[in-house]
Enzyme design. Sequence first.
Site, short mmCIF file in Angstrom:
data_model
loop_
_atom_site.label_atom_id
_atom_site.label_comp_id
_atom_site.label_asym_id
_atom_site.label_seq_id
_atom_site.Cartn_x
_atom_site.Cartn_y
_atom_site.Cartn_z
CG HIS A 77 1.73 -2.45 -1.81
ND1 HIS A 77 0.86 -1.73 -1.04
CD2 HIS A 77 1.12 -2.56 -3.02
CE1 HIS A 77 -0.22 -1.43 -1.73
NE2 HIS A 77 -0.09 -1.93 -2.95
CG HIS A 103 -0.22 -0.78 -8.05
ND1 HIS A 103 -1.00 -1.89 -8.31
CD2 HIS A 103 -0.22 -0.65 -6.70
CE1 HIS A 103 -1.45 -2.39 -7.16
NE2 HIS A 103 -0.99 -1.67 -6.17
CD GLU A 146 -2.89 0.95 -3.74
OE1 GLU A 146 -1.99 0.15 -3.98
OE2 GLU A 146 -3.95 0.63 -3.15
CO CO Z 1 -1.73 -1.87 -4.18
#
Ligand code: CO
Length: 132
Positions: free
Chosen positions: A7, A79, A128
Amino acid sequence: MIGKLNHVAIVVPNLEAATALYRDALGAKVSEPLSLPEHGVQVVFVELPNTKVELLHPLSDKSPVAGFLEKNPGGGIHHMCYEVDDIQVAAARMRAEGKKILGDVKIGAHGKPVIFMHPKDFLGCLIELEQK
Ligand code: CO
């Protein structure tokens, strides 16, 4: 090592307006808002055929994304999340590469182990890594 883009997270000043923008202007499939108190955020998932966008809004002033919104009042990309097979292997590799892991391995917003990598080591982008 990294696999799919899981994502992209965007911090938004108004979750309802951001959801409407993705749903109505872009014609995207959006989820209901979900509160994640343990992460200090409210999130709407935008489901795309190949990945997701997460619209994040702080639940309180203490939220990890509250400071981001202060610096970026109009919102912005917070992020990107890439999938990895094994979070411990990924963390060991990052350490061996001299890259700074923010905190420890923790359970992320999807109930899976994640680590966050400092933006200074990755071209200004907070990364991440999520075990798939
Ligand atoms: Co995330």
